[in-house]
Design a protein around this motif. Structure first.
Motif, short mmCIF file in Angstrom:
data_model
loop_
_atom_site.label_atom_id
_atom_site.label_comp_id
_atom_site.label_asym_id
_atom_site.label_seq_id
_atom_site.Cartn_x
_atom_site.Cartn_y
_atom_site.Cartn_z
N LEU A 45 -1.84 22.12 -16.38
CA LEU A 45 -1.34 23.49 -16.48
C LEU A 45 -0.74 23.77 -17.85
CD1 LEU A 45 0.33 23.97 -12.96
CD2 LEU A 45 -1.79 25.01 -13.79
N ILE A 46 0.02 22.81 -18.37
CA ILE A 46 0.63 22.99 -19.70
C ILE A 46 -0.45 23.05 -20.77
CG2 ILE A 46 2.10 21.90 -21.43
CD1 ILE A 46 3.77 20.77 -19.11
N TRP A 47 -1.43 22.16 -20.68
CA TRP A 47 -2.51 22.16 -21.67
C TRP A 47 -3.31 23.45 -21.62
CZ3 TRP A 47 -7.78 22.47 -20.48
CH2 TRP A 47 -8.64 22.35 -21.58
N ARG A 48 -3.53 23.97 -20.43
CA ARG A 48 -4.41 25.13 -20.26
C ARG A 48 -3.73 26.45 -20.60
NH1 ARG A 48 -8.07 26.20 -14.82
NH2 ARG A 48 -9.40 27.84 -15.68
N TRP A 73 0.81 -1.21 0.00
CA TRP A 73 0.00 0.00 0.00
C TRP A 73 0.84 1.27 0.00
CZ3 TRP A 73 0.45 3.61 3.85
CH2 TRP A 73 1.08 3.20 5.03
N ARG A 74 2.04 1.20 0.60
CA ARG A 74 2.90 2.39 0.63
C ARG A 74 3.30 2.82 -0.77
NH1 ARG A 74 5.34 -0.84 4.78
NH2 ARG A 74 6.84 -1.52 3.20
N VAL A 75 3.63 1.83 -1.59
CA VAL A 75 4.05 2.13 -2.97
C VAL A 75 2.89 2.73 -3.75
CG1 VAL A 75 4.96 1.15 -5.10
CG2 VAL A 75 5.73 0.27 -2.89
N GLY A 76 1.70 2.17 -3.56
CA GLY A 76 0.54 2.71 -4.26
C GLY A 76 0.24 4.14 -3.88
N LEU A 77 0.36 4.45 -2.58
CA LEU A 77 0.09 5.81 -2.12
C LEU A 77 1.15 6.79 -2.62
CD1 LEU A 77 -2.01 7.30 -0.53
CD2 LEU A 77 -0.71 6.87 1.57
N CYS A 78 2.41 6.38 -2.59
CA CYS A 78 3.49 7.23 -3.12
C CYS A 78 3.31 7.44 -4.62
CB CYS A 78 4.85 6.61 -2.83
SG CYS A 78 5.31 6.58 -1.08
N GLY A 79 2.92 6.37 -5.31
CA GLY A 79 2.66 6.50 -6.74
C GLY A 79 1.52 7.46 -7.03
N LEU A 80 0.55 7.48 -6.13
CA LEU A 80 -0.58 8.41 -6.30
C LEU A 80 -0.10 9.86 -6.21
CD1 LEU A 80 -3.65 8.70 -6.59
CD2 LEU A 80 -3.81 8.68 -4.09
N TRP A 81 0.82 10.15 -5.27
CA TRP A 81 1.35 11.51 -5.17
C TRP A 81 2.10 11.90 -6.43
CZ3 TRP A 81 -1.87 11.99 -1.82
CH2 TRP A 81 -1.86 11.50 -0.54
N VAL A 82 2.92 10.97 -6.95
CA VAL A 82 3.71 11.25 -8.15
C VAL A 82 2.80 11.48 -9.35
CG1 VAL A 82 5.43 10.35 -9.74
CG2 VAL A 82 5.71 9.98 -7.29
N LEU A 83 1.83 10.58 -9.54
CA LEU A 83 0.90 10.73 -10.66
C LEU A 83 0.05 11.99 -10.51
CD1 LEU A 83 -0.30 7.04 -11.19
CD2 LEU A 83 1.29 8.37 -12.60
N GLY A 84 -0.28 12.34 -9.27
CA GLY A 84 -1.03 13.57 -9.04
C GLY A 84 -0.27 14.80 -9.50
N CYS A 85 1.03 14.85 -9.17
CA CYS A 85 1.87 15.97 -9.61
C CYS A 85 1.95 16.03 -11.13
CB CYS A 85 3.27 15.83 -9.02
SG CYS A 85 3.39 16.24 -7.27
N MET A 86 2.08 14.86 -11.76
CA MET A 86 2.17 14.82 -13.21
C MET A 86 0.85 15.24 -13.86
SD MET A 86 4.39 11.31 -13.73
CE MET A 86 4.53 11.55 -15.51
N ALA A 87 -0.26 14.86 -13.25
CA ALA A 87 -1.56 15.24 -13.79
C ALA A 87 -1.77 16.75 -13.69
CB ALA A 87 -2.66 14.49 -13.04
#
Length: 355
Positions: A49-52, A30-44
């Motif tokens: 912002l770039i698109w807009r 679960w730790r990896v999944g939660l950390c991955g969520l933070w990383v993907l959130g930043c990328m999203a």
């Protein structure tokens, strides 16, 4: 990157592996999944912002650059659009802004000289560190950022050479025109040595690919350098001090020289600093984290920074903290730019080139 310990016993410090990162069970947690969520959130957020706001079609997107420019046109576009009254989009970069200084009384050759010296100093230091520590330095975010800063000054030097050549041609043309209109031998002292830029947006040339690349690298470096140095001096350095490790010259240089040169560059150049390009800083940091995950999934190697280790129950908090830290790091540099504009407009109201 080795740190020599204090005392008579000369031992070295390196991070150590705490778990077998090539084991599939290490990643199915679960730790990896939660950390991955933070990383993907930043990328999203970065992608949004770039698109807009980025690109020539940004003004046609809902809530894009045009509405932002209209709302803040008085502050962001002060002194621009005088010809037609049209506000300037925050993301627009003009060709001369990549190589002109922030004051008209400063010749572009001075900015060229600063960038050239900075490039050779940083490149020399980077070569010495590679020879000293080997290829393992590329596991560190510090070295990634240091290389990016070096690339910035190399590209900036090339664009400054182009700008000085263009500036000389424009002054030669202006001199010839003045001689024809006012008579040979009559020309105001200093006309050929001071930058003369057309302030009307419609008459200025939009920057090309290399100019925009310089702008993006500049703003990525602004956040990355602040993050690197803050993490080192406020998190890693206290830990090393407690453990009684001495810092060598190269380690101190890597975490200070980059910031000094970048702040000097910020004081001299006339590049803008639109807020939405924090997106590239987010992507740069996320790219480094993903690189580390790929390397550790393939090789059981130590983590270059302890807070990246996913085996700790506190790793999601560390990842979230670093993600949040990116915002104040970027904001601090943006405030430095605003302070520079305020002081130069106050001290040099005629010479200051408002960007």
């Amino acid at each position: 990157m080795r740190l020599t310990a204090g005392g008579s016993s000369a031992r070295s410090y390196e991070p150590t592996a705490t778990a077998d990162t090539t084991d599939l069970r290490y990643w199915l947690h679960w730790r990896v999944g939660l950390c991955g969520l933070w990383v993907l959130g930043c990328m999203a957020v970065a992608a949004y912002l770039i698109w807009r706001h980025e690109g020539p079609g940004a003004e046609r997107r809902p809530g894009g650059a045009s509405s932002s420019s209209a709302a803040g046109g008085g502050a962001a576009g002060g002194g621009e659009g005088a010809g037609g009254g049209k506000g300037r989009r925050p993301g627009v970069l003009y060709d001369d802004e990549a190589w002109r200084p922030c004051l008209r009384d400063i010749h572009p050759a001075w900015l060229l000289a600063y960038r050239l010296i900075s490039f050779f100093v940083l490149l020399s230091l980077l070569i010495v560190i590679i020879i000293s520590d080997g290829g393992s330095i590329f596991y560190y975010y510090t070295q990634w950022t240091f290389i990016l800063v070096t690339i910035y000054f190399g590209l900036g030097t090339a664009l400054s050479i182009y700008g000085c050549s263009k500036f000389a041609d424009e002054n030669a043309h202006a001199t010839a025109t003045a001689d024809m209109e006012l008579g040979a031998g009559y020309i105001a002292r200093g006309t050929a040595t001071k930058p003369s830029f057309d302030e009307e947006d419609g008459a200025r040339e939009i920057a090309g690919f290399w100019g925009y690349l310089l702008q993006i690298i500049y703003q990525t470096n602004a956040g990355a350098v602040m993050l690197t140095d803050c993490v080192f001096w406020f998190i890693i350095f206290p830990f090393l001090t407690i453990k009684d490790y001495n810092l060598n010259f190269l380690l101190i240089g890597m975490h200070s020289v980059n910031a000094v040169f970048l702040l000097g560059e910020a004081a001299l150049n006339s590049l803008r600093f639109p807020w939405f390009r924090i997106a590239y800083f987010f992507l740069w940091t996320a790219l480094y984290v993903i690189f580390q995950w790929i390397v550790h999934a393939a090789t059981p190697i130590w983590w270059p920074y302890p807070f990246l280790d996913l085996s700790s129950n506190f790793s999601p908090l560390w990842y979230l903290a670093v993600a949040i830290m990116q915002i104040p790091c970027y904001v601090v540099f943006r405030l430095v730019i605003k302070l520079k504009h305020h002081l130069l407009a106050k001290w040099f109201p005629v010479s200051f080139v408002r960007s």
